[in-house]
Design a protein around this motif. Structure first.
Motif, PDB file in Angstrom:
ATOM      1  N   HIS A   1       0.834  -1.201   0.000  1.00  0.00           N
ATOM      2  CA  HIS A   1       0.000   0.000   0.000  1.00  0.00           C
ATOM      3  C   HIS A   1       0.872   1.255   0.000  1.00  0.00           C
ATOM      4  O   HIS A   1       0.610   2.212  -0.744  1.00  0.00           O
ATOM      5  CB  HIS A   1      -0.914  -0.016   1.234  1.00  0.00           C
TER       6      HIS A   1
ATOM      7  N   ILE B   1       3.065   1.589  -3.433  1.00  0.00           N
ATOM      8  CA  ILE B   1       2.229   2.078  -4.533  1.00  0.00           C
ATOM      9  C   ILE B   1       1.830   3.533  -4.306  1.00  0.00           C
ATOM     10  O   ILE B   1       1.798   4.336  -5.247  1.00  0.00           O
ATOM     11  CB  ILE B   1       0.999   1.176  -4.719  1.00  0.00           C
ATOM     12  N   ALA B   2       1.564   3.892  -3.044  1.00  0.00           N
ATOM     13  CA  ALA B   2       1.267   5.296  -2.737  1.00  0.00           C
ATOM     14  C   ALA B   2       2.444   6.185  -3.115  1.00  0.00           C
ATOM     15  O   ALA B   2       2.265   7.303  -3.627  1.00  0.00           O
ATOM     16  CB  ALA B   2       0.944   5.446  -1.253  1.00  0.00           C
TER      17      ALA B   2
ATOM     18  N   LEU C   1       2.588   6.500  -6.914  1.00  0.00           N
ATOM     19  CA  LEU C   1       1.521   7.417  -7.329  1.00  0.00           C
ATOM     20  C   LEU C   1       1.883   8.870  -7.020  1.00  0.00           C
ATOM     21  O   LEU C   1       1.640   9.770  -7.837  1.00  0.00           O
ATOM     22  CB  LEU C   1       0.213   7.053  -6.615  1.00  0.00           C
TER      23      LEU C   1
ATOM     24  N   LEU D   1      -2.035   2.471 -11.617  1.00  0.00           N
ATOM     25  CA  LEU D   1      -1.837   2.199 -10.181  1.00  0.00           C
ATOM     26  C   LEU D   1      -2.943   2.746  -9.281  1.00  0.00           C
ATOM     27  O   LEU D   1      -3.182   2.197  -8.205  1.00  0.00           O
ATOM     28  CB  LEU D   1      -0.484   2.754  -9.730  1.00  0.00           C
ATOM     29  N   ALA D   2      -3.603   3.819  -9.691  1.00  0.00           N
ATOM     30  CA  ALA D   2      -4.649   4.390  -8.826  1.00  0.00           C
ATOM     31  C   ALA D   2      -5.786   3.391  -8.559  1.00  0.00           C
ATOM     32  O   ALA D   2      -6.191   3.198  -7.406  1.00  0.00           O
ATOM     33  CB  ALA D   2      -5.184   5.688  -9.426  1.00  0.00           C
TER      34      ALA D   2
ATOM     35  N   GLN E   1      -4.459   0.625  -6.319  1.00  0.00           N
ATOM     36  CA  GLN E   1      -4.325   1.049  -4.924  1.00  0.00           C
ATOM     37  C   GLN E   1      -5.638   0.899  -4.172  1.00  0.00           C
ATOM     38  O   GLN E   1      -5.644   0.552  -2.979  1.00  0.00           O
ATOM     39  CB  GLN E   1      -3.857   2.508  -4.873  1.00  0.00           C
TER      40      GLN E   1
ATOM     41  N   ILE F   1      -5.866  -2.827  -3.267  1.00  0.00           N
ATOM     42  CA  ILE F   1      -4.971  -3.181  -2.160  1.00  0.00           C
ATOM     43  C   ILE F   1      -5.458  -2.542  -0.867  1.00  0.00           C
ATOM     44  O   ILE F   1      -5.373  -3.146   0.212  1.00  0.00           O
ATOM     45  CB  ILE F   1      -3.529  -2.753  -2.479  1.00  0.00           C
ATOM     46  N   GLY F   2      -5.989  -1.334  -0.959  1.00  0.00           N
ATOM     47  CA  GLY F   2      -6.547  -0.683   0.225  1.00  0.00           C
ATOM     48  C   GLY F   2      -7.701  -1.474   0.813  1.00  0.00           C
ATOM     49  O   GLY F   2      -7.864  -1.547   2.043  1.00  0.00           O
TER      50      GLY F   2
ATOM     51  N   GLY G   1      -7.894   9.773  -3.389  1.00  0.00           N
ATOM     52  CA  GLY G   1      -7.754   8.570  -4.213  1.00  0.00           C
ATOM     53  C   GLY G   1      -8.740   8.551  -5.368  1.00  0.00           C
ATOM     54  O   GLY G   1      -8.379   8.203  -6.505  1.00  0.00           O
TER      55      GLY G   1
END
Length: 457
Positions: A185, A188-189, A192, A229-230, A233, A236-237, A329
């Motif tokens: 998480h 990837i953040a 991003l 990726l957004a 994410q 995964i979140g 997000g």
């Protein structure tokens, strides 16, 4: 008005980590983007990619330096403000922090010098290797830090001996239940954050008419990375949320401002959580949505805050931080997809798209900060969940001592942050290097152009 020194110490550490996390959030992702720029230059011979590389290496170096300085200050606070933490949990925290310095920091610092000063001194192959090792080092650094932070959230592999944490299994300490979700998480953040930074700066350059061929290549790279990726994410979140519900139900209850345990819990879009009345005021709710999202069942049970009276985090700040993270997000997905569509097939984006990308330049910072507030404040009143409470490990300083240093930190960090953004703006405002496209479609540079040698994009 007298303020509890414990509250001041928490605010001071929060100030420090809030400033510090801004820079790893860029350097982790930007390292891999730099590797991509270098690989593309190697594959195509297009000088625009090399110019992009050297332009963003400068920003990476500045970001790295800011992260190191603020990280050292943060480490000192373990001894000055939180000595009980190292006394009680130092057998876990000490080695993991040491691994981060030895295996990651030295790797990054050593090879960053080649990236900065190796032009015309080392081969392109050495540049590629150095860039990979720096990118790998930033991720390895995140690995060790997030392993420690995750262990503090979901501690395993330990036993207590006279109140001191002793390691029983390093494998279980490092790969604790929340670590995989938290690590991916955060990584990837970070990517991003970097993607929107490079796309936003490039869009700003285009709006100011100081763009060049490399500017649009960088912009497309940032936009495409963000567009992929957004949404990932968000997925995964969701997995991370399920893990948090299992291991830290009080945190989830605060995130959703759910007071009573119930089946089919609603999702509260907005509200004013009131801890005194233990209720939400002016709540706008979506029936059953919280249970559906958190348990993947329409009538799944979600524990309420009243199950954890005296041992749950402050509700309002966790509740609103979570919603800020969700809102940013969602905006990331919309803007990235809009820009990806506008830039399809080599097209140039319109001014509204460029303005949207420019406005989102630092959106990753906002999302990362909001997410860290949920993570760290959501663990309260524990510093190691279920093992050590914050109040049991704080130093015995007076309120005047802590408030004085807190004020100094705030002034210093505001100055450094303004200086960092100012330096980034000044670099970005310089006109692009002169590039002449040859018939084959690659770029050649005017060697008499000093700005080209400097690597502007």
């Amino acid at each position: 008005m007298d303020i509890d020194p414990l509250v001041l110490a928490r605010i001071q550490f929060a100030t420090n980590i809030s400033f510090h996390i801004l820079f790893p959030a860029i350097s982790i992702g930007l390292g891999w983007l730099l590797l991509f720029f270098r690989v593309r230059f190697t594959q195509t011979g297009d000088k625009a990619w090399e110019y992009a590389y050297y332009f963003w290496v400068k920003i990476f170096a500045l970001t790295f330096a800011m992260g190191v300085v603020s990280g050292i200050t943060m480490s000192f606070q373990f001894g000055t403000n939180w000595p009980g933490f190292m006394e009680k949990a130092g057998n876990v925290a000490g080695p993991l922090l040491g691994y981060e310095v030895l295996s990651a920091f030295f790797l990054e610092a050593s090879f960053l010098g080649i990236m900065l000063f190796g032009k015309d001194r080392v081969s392109n192959r050495m540049h590629l290797i150095s860039t990979f090792l720096v990118a790998f080092g930033t991720t390895l650094s995140a690995f060790w830090i997030l392993s420690l932070n995750s262990w503090m959230q979901t501690p395993t592999g330990y036993y207590l001996e006279d109140g001191v944490v002793m390691v029983e299994s390093w494998w279980e300490v490092i790969f604790n239940p929340s670590f995989p979700y938290r690590f991916f998480h955060m990584v990837i953040a970070s990517v991003l954050t970097s993607a929107f930074l490079v796309a936003g700066v490039s869009a700003w350059r285009a709006l100011k008419n100081v763009d060049g061929p490399a500017t649009w290549k960088i912009m497309r790279t940032g936009v495409m990375v963000a567009a992929v990726l957004a949404p990932l994410q968000i997925f995964i979140g969701d997995l991370h949320g399920l893990n948090t519900l299992e291991h830290q139900p009080a945190k989830v209850a605060a995130m959703e401002a759910i007071w009573e345990t119930e089946e089919g819990a609603p999702f509260t879009v907005v509200a004013i959580p009131d801890e005194e009345s233990r209720s939400n005021k002016f709540a706008l709710e979506i029936p059953y949505a919280a249970s559906l999202v958190l348990t993947h069942e329409l009538k799944g049970e979600v524990k309420g805050l009243n199950e954890f009276v005296g041992e749950h985090p402050p509700v309002a700040i966790v509740f609103w931080s979570f919603r800020v993270m969700l809102a940013i997000g969602g905006l990331m997905v919309l803007v990235a997809w809009w820009a990806a569509w506008a830039l399809r097939n080599g097209r140039q984006a319109s001014k509204p798209v460029l303005a949207a990308l420019s406005a989102m330049t630092f959106s990753g910072w906002i999302a990362v900060l909001a997410g860290w507030y949920v993570t760290e404040i959501g663990r309260q009143p524990w510093i190691v969940d279920g093992v050590l409470k914050v109040q049991d490990v704080v130093a015995d300083h007076s309120a005047a001592t802590v408030s004085g240093t807190l004020f100094g930190y705030i002034l210093l960090y505001l100055f450094l942050l303004a200086s960092y953004i100012g330096a980034l703006r000044n670099l970005s405002a310089k006109p692009a290097a002169s590039l002449i496209l040859n018939p084959a479609g690659t770029a050649s540079a005017n060697t008499n152009d000093n700005t080209a040698k400097g690597g502007e994009s």
